[in-house]
Design an enzyme around this catalytic site. Structure first.
Site, PDB file in Angstrom:
ATOM      1  N   ASP A  36       0.798  -1.239   0.000  1.00 47.41           N
ATOM      2  CA  ASP A  36       0.000   0.000   0.000  1.00 47.41           C
ATOM      3  C   ASP A  36       0.831   1.291   0.000  1.00 47.41           C
ATOM      4  O   ASP A  36       0.276   2.375   0.152  1.00 47.41           O
ATOM      5  CB  ASP A  36      -0.974   0.044   1.193  1.00 47.41           C
ATOM      6  CG  ASP A  36      -2.123  -0.922   1.009  1.00 47.41           C
ATOM      7  OD1 ASP A  36      -2.278  -1.435  -0.115  1.00 47.41           O
ATOM      8  OD2 ASP A  36      -2.855  -1.169   1.976  1.00 47.41           O
ATOM      9  N   HIS A 251      29.840   3.691  -4.872  1.00 50.42           N
ATOM     10  CA  HIS A 251      28.392   3.902  -4.791  1.00 50.42           C
ATOM     11  C   HIS A 251      27.869   3.649  -3.379  1.00 50.42           C
ATOM     12  O   HIS A 251      26.806   3.049  -3.200  1.00 50.42           O
ATOM     13  CB  HIS A 251      27.664   3.013  -5.812  1.00 50.42           C
ATOM     14  CG  HIS A 251      27.922   3.435  -7.229  1.00 50.42           C
ATOM     15  ND1 HIS A 251      27.846   2.587  -8.297  1.00 50.42           N
ATOM     16  CD2 HIS A 251      28.266   4.636  -7.755  1.00 50.42           C
ATOM     17  CE1 HIS A 251      28.135   3.238  -9.415  1.00 50.42           C
ATOM     18  NE2 HIS A 251      28.404   4.485  -9.106  1.00 50.42           N
ATOM     19  N   ASP A 268      28.399  13.114  -2.496  1.00 55.38           N
ATOM     20  CA  ASP A 268      27.997  13.197  -3.912  1.00 55.38           C
ATOM     21  C   ASP A 268      26.482  13.330  -3.887  1.00 55.38           C
ATOM     22  O   ASP A 268      25.772  12.355  -3.603  1.00 55.38           O
ATOM     23  CB  ASP A 268      28.451  11.922  -4.640  1.00 55.38           C
ATOM     24  CG  ASP A 268      28.135  11.951  -6.130  1.00 55.38           C
ATOM     25  OD1 ASP A 268      27.325  12.784  -6.561  1.00 55.38           O
ATOM     26  OD2 ASP A 268      28.709  11.103  -6.850  1.00 55.38           O
ATOM     27  N   ASP A 279      24.498  17.309 -10.183  1.00 53.75           N
ATOM     28  CA  ASP A 279      25.300  16.163  -9.722  1.00 53.75           C
ATOM     29  C   ASP A 279      26.659  16.699  -9.268  1.00 53.75           C
ATOM     30  O   ASP A 279      27.535  16.950 -10.097  1.00 53.75           O
ATOM     31  CB  ASP A 279      25.442  15.176 -10.903  1.00 53.75           C
ATOM     32  CG  ASP A 279      26.226  13.934 -10.536  1.00 53.75           C
ATOM     33  OD1 ASP A 279      26.523  13.736  -9.353  1.00 53.75           O
ATOM     34  OD2 ASP A 279      26.544  13.156 -11.461  1.00 53.75           O
ATOM     35  N   HIS A 358      37.026   4.797 -12.299  1.00 50.59           N
ATOM     36  CA  HIS A 358      35.846   5.165 -13.097  1.00 50.59           C
ATOM     37  C   HIS A 358      36.241   6.203 -14.138  1.00 50.59           C
ATOM     38  O   HIS A 358      37.358   6.704 -14.143  1.00 50.59           O
ATOM     39  CB  HIS A 358      34.701   5.673 -12.205  1.00 50.59           C
ATOM     40  CG  HIS A 358      35.018   6.873 -11.354  1.00 50.59           C
ATOM     41  ND1 HIS A 358      35.011   8.152 -11.845  1.00 50.59           N
ATOM     42  CD2 HIS A 358      35.350   6.978 -10.042  1.00 50.59           C
ATOM     43  CE1 HIS A 358      35.293   8.995 -10.867  1.00 50.59           C
ATOM     44  NE2 HIS A 358      35.523   8.313  -9.762  1.00 50.59           N
ATOM     45  N   HIS A 362      29.985  12.209 -17.469  1.00 51.38           N
ATOM     46  CA  HIS A 362      28.839  11.701 -18.241  1.00 51.38           C
ATOM     47  C   HIS A 362      27.965  12.893 -18.611  1.00 51.38           C
ATOM     48  O   HIS A 362      28.067  13.964 -18.008  1.00 51.38           O
ATOM     49  CB  HIS A 362      28.040  10.687 -17.401  1.00 51.38           C
ATOM     50  CG  HIS A 362      27.719  11.163 -16.011  1.00 51.38           C
ATOM     51  ND1 HIS A 362      26.653  11.990 -15.730  1.00 51.38           N
ATOM     52  CD2 HIS A 362      28.340  10.976 -14.813  1.00 51.38           C
ATOM     53  CE1 HIS A 362      26.632  12.260 -14.433  1.00 51.38           C
ATOM     54  NE2 HIS A 362      27.660  11.669 -13.848  1.00 51.38           N
ATOM     55  N   HIS A 369      22.616  10.341 -15.275  1.00 55.11           N
ATOM     56  CA  HIS A 369      23.475   9.817 -16.349  1.00 55.11           C
ATOM     57  C   HIS A 369      22.630   9.992 -17.600  1.00 55.11           C
ATOM     58  O   HIS A 369      21.859   9.121 -17.974  1.00 55.11           O
ATOM     59  CB  HIS A 369      23.840   8.353 -16.117  1.00 55.11           C
ATOM     60  CG  HIS A 369      24.765   8.178 -14.937  1.00 55.11           C
ATOM     61  ND1 HIS A 369      25.154   6.961 -14.462  1.00 55.11           N
ATOM     62  CD2 HIS A 369      25.394   9.092 -14.147  1.00 55.11           C
ATOM     63  CE1 HIS A 369      25.977   7.129 -13.424  1.00 55.11           C
ATOM     64  NE2 HIS A 369      26.135   8.408 -13.216  1.00 55.11           N
ATOM     65  N   GLU A 392      34.426  14.701 -13.111  1.00 59.16           N
ATOM     66  CA  GLU A 392      34.478  14.178 -11.754  1.00 59.16           C
ATOM     67  C   GLU A 392      35.611  13.188 -11.501  1.00 59.16           C
ATOM     68  O   GLU A 392      35.369  12.029 -11.154  1.00 59.16           O
ATOM     69  CB  GLU A 392      33.137  13.518 -11.415  1.00 59.16           C
ATOM     70  CG  GLU A 392      32.624  12.525 -12.472  1.00 59.16           C
ATOM     71  CD  GLU A 392      31.298  11.882 -12.058  1.00 59.16           C
ATOM     72  OE1 GLU A 392      31.244  11.309 -10.960  1.00 59.16           O
ATOM     73  OE2 GLU A 392      30.331  11.972 -12.834  1.00 59.16           O
ATOM     74  N   TYR A 396      41.088   7.067  -4.905  1.00 60.56           N
ATOM     75  CA  TYR A 396      40.520   6.286  -3.797  1.00 60.56           C
ATOM     76  C   TYR A 396      41.592   5.321  -3.301  1.00 60.56           C
ATOM     77  O   TYR A 396      41.927   4.354  -3.991  1.00 60.56           O
ATOM     78  CB  TYR A 396      39.281   5.527  -4.282  1.00 60.56           C
ATOM     79  CG  TYR A 396      38.319   6.426  -5.042  1.00 60.56           C
ATOM     80  CD1 TYR A 396      37.361   7.194  -4.379  1.00 60.56           C
ATOM     81  CD2 TYR A 396      38.399   6.544  -6.445  1.00 60.56           C
ATOM     82  CE1 TYR A 396      36.501   8.030  -5.077  1.00 60.56           C
ATOM     83  CE2 TYR A 396      37.553   7.383  -7.151  1.00 60.56           C
ATOM     84  CZ  TYR A 396      36.609   8.123  -6.462  1.00 60.56           C
ATOM     85  OH  TYR A 396      35.771   8.949  -7.156  1.00 60.56           O
ATOM     86  N   ARG A 414      36.790  12.712  -4.392  1.00 59.51           N
ATOM     87  CA  ARG A 414      36.234  12.976  -5.725  1.00 59.51           C
ATOM     88  C   ARG A 414      35.775  14.429  -5.732  1.00 59.51           C
ATOM     89  O   ARG A 414      35.284  14.935  -4.713  1.00 59.51           O
ATOM     90  CB  ARG A 414      35.056  12.042  -6.039  1.00 59.51           C
ATOM     91  CG  ARG A 414      34.436  12.316  -7.414  1.00 59.51           C
ATOM     92  CD  ARG A 414      33.544  11.192  -7.944  1.00 59.51           C
ATOM     93  NE  ARG A 414      32.359  10.932  -7.160  1.00 59.51           N
ATOM     94  CZ  ARG A 414      32.172   9.900  -6.361  1.00 59.51           C
ATOM     95  NH1 ARG A 414      33.144   8.998  -6.232  1.00 59.51           N
ATOM     96  NH2 ARG A 414      31.057   9.732  -5.689  1.00 59.51           N
ATOM     97  N   GLU A 416      33.460  16.884  -8.240  1.00 59.01           N
ATOM     98  CA  GLU A 416      32.562  16.793  -9.408  1.00 59.01           C
ATOM     99  C   GLU A 416      31.808  18.095  -9.629  1.00 59.01           C
ATOM    100  O   GLU A 416      31.177  18.619  -8.708  1.00 59.01           O
ATOM    101  CB  GLU A 416      31.556  15.653  -9.186  1.00 59.01           C
ATOM    102  CG  GLU A 416      30.516  15.539 -10.294  1.00 59.01           C
ATOM    103  CD  GLU A 416      29.610  14.323 -10.150  1.00 59.01           C
ATOM    104  OE1 GLU A 416      29.372  13.888  -8.999  1.00 59.01           O
ATOM    105  OE2 GLU A 416      29.141  13.825 -11.179  1.00 59.01           O
TER     106      GLU A 416
END
Ligand code: GLY
Ligand code: MN
Ligand code: MN
Length: 448
Positions: A36, A251, A268, A279, A358, A362, A369, A392, A396, A414, A416
């Site tokens: 629900d 992520h 991020d 972003d 990475h 993008h 993305h 970005e 790491y 990072r 970005e």
């Protein structure tokens, strides 16, 4: 957004598919979270881009040259009926429970649709719209049940062959046409993304100022969400708020660890405004002051980001910022002894992969993305005015990284930003977010 902008997009779509064709664009389906309770509804980006319509259970159909009421005597200039929308009917009882609906009248008047039908009549009416249409444009493979229904509608038309009605003969992918349109942003779209970036900048600053040892990552996330919601925005994607070792998980979204004195915090996060994403990533010290090692890594990433951004201008190609970023990152890693050898060979062998796994960006737009080809005719795509992309780079350095001294462990950085390609170069849409070591340390000194 102004209705004129949608009319222009619809006109472009009608022109792109041409006569004897039909384009069918359903919006997203509502998704159940648990019994629900639904996830907040977000229209499909292609559907929203073309129609501006926000309600679930909607399907748009475009049929170039279709005459209103099928009166063939009408002149071309009087032709109507090319844009058909199926949507929910007004229903006073349902609206008391679940909120307002445009209904047939609202959709017709507020969105300038040529003909609006109740969604409950989709199976009955849509096949008639495909009669004597040669080509169907549709984005197949995203919604299995809709794909199946489309085949049923086509089969329904095929059954009428003996009455002289022709069924569609060709099926074309629609996504590519709309995605190429979406890749180049109009002034209005740029204005919205810029505004989304400004809201995100406020959110990042608030997060920086709320950050202190002992609180949880989600308490910082709450500051981001407060700013987003206060401006009527959802988050464009699940915010990443990762401290210490979590900053090295690309992520990471658990966002529940305790912030430790001496660690970095990587955020991020971006607001979505009017279905357009921002972003932005910033990485800052939990206690407000970068340690010498954190600062060294931060400066390498920043140098890589600034050098990559400088490569953005019409005529340069998509991969140039990435090529530049990996070169600067590799040089930095070489300078501090985390990589050893010849710079060019290390770049060629992608030795940086251990610390940078990475790509450098993008496209950005209605989807974080965003859509649009990165290569055309076998070559990297050239930048054009109106494209928006992220830049970005990051480094790491996980704990126990092979051959890496302990002082570097758990440093994940990072940076970005969101960049518009202008006529002669670029414009950093997210420039209000503090970025240099000094800017960030100064902002963090100002308590909330
Ligand atoms: N926030 C997702 C990304 O940076 O690509
Ligand atoms: Mn990104
Ligand atoms: Mn991001």
């Amino acid at each position: 957004m102004n209705i004129r902008e949608y009319k222009k997009r619809q006109k472009n779509l009608l022109k792109a598919i041409g006569l004897n064709s039909a384009a069918i664009i359903p919006t997203a389906t509502e998704k159940t979270r648990n019994r629900d309770a639904d996830f907040p509804f977000r229209p499909d980006s292609d559907f929203r881009y073309i129609t501006g319509f926000n309600e679930p259970e909607s399907v748009a159909v475009f049929i170039p040259g279709r005459l209103s009421g099928q009166k063939t005597s009408q002149k071309a200039s009087q032709r109507k009926g090319q844009y058909v929308l199926f949507c929910r009917e007004s229903d006073p009882l349902m609206e008391i429970w679940n909120g307002r609906r445009e209904g047939i009248e609202g959709a017709t008047n507020n969105y300038q649709v040529d003909e609006v039908f109740p969604i409950s009549q989709l199976d009955e009416i849509l096949p008639t719209l495909l009669e004597n249409v040669e080509r169907v444009y549709y984005s197949i493979g995203y919604d299995e049940s809709f794909d199946k229904r489309l085949m049923e509608w086509v089969n329904k038309v095929r059954k009428k062959a003996r009455t002289g009605i022709l069924a569609p003969q060709e099926f074309h992918s629609l996504d590519h046409i709309i995605h190429e349109m979406r890749l180049i942003k109009s002034d209005t779209e740029v204005k919205i993304i810029r505004e989304a970036c400004k809201i995100s900048a406020k959110a990042h600053i608030k997060a920086m100022q709320a950050c202190k040892p002992g609180i949880r990552e989600y308490a910082v996330e709450a500051e981001l969400n407060h700013t987003f919601t206060a401006h009527g925005c959802p988050a464009a994607y699940t915010s990443i708020v990762g401290s210490g070792e979590n900053g090295c998980i690309l992520h990471y979204t658990e966002n529940n660890a305790v912030l430790k004195d001496g660690d970095l915090l990587l955020i991020d996060a971006g607001a979505e405004l009017d279905c357009y994403a921002s972003d932005i990533t910033r990485t800052f010290p939990v206690n407000g002051k970068y340690s010498p090692e954190q600062k060294i890594i931060y400066e390498i990433v920043l140098a890589a980001q600034l050098a990559a951004i400088k490569k953005i201008k019409p005529g340069n190609h998509w991969n140039q910022p990435h090529e530049t970023a990996v070169k600067v990152l590799t040089k930095g890693l070489l300078d501090i002894g985390l990589l050893k050898g010849d710079l060019n060979k290390l770049v060629k062998d992608q030795a940086y992969n251990q610390f940078y796994m990475h790509r450098t960006g993008h496209w950005l737009g209605m989807d974080v993305h965003d859509v649009g080809d990165y290569r055309t005719k076998g070559k990297w795509r050239k930048f054009e005015q109106g494209m928006v992309l992220t830049v970005e780079p990051g480094l790491y350095i996980a704990a126990n990284a092979k051959g890496v001294a302990k002082k570097w462990w758990d440093i994940g950085v990072r940076i970005e930003d969101d960049i518009l390609v202008t006529k002669t170069g670029y414009d950093i849409l997210s420039k209000d977010t503090p970025k240099t070591v000094d800017e960030i340390e100064i902002v963090m000194q100002k308590m909330l």
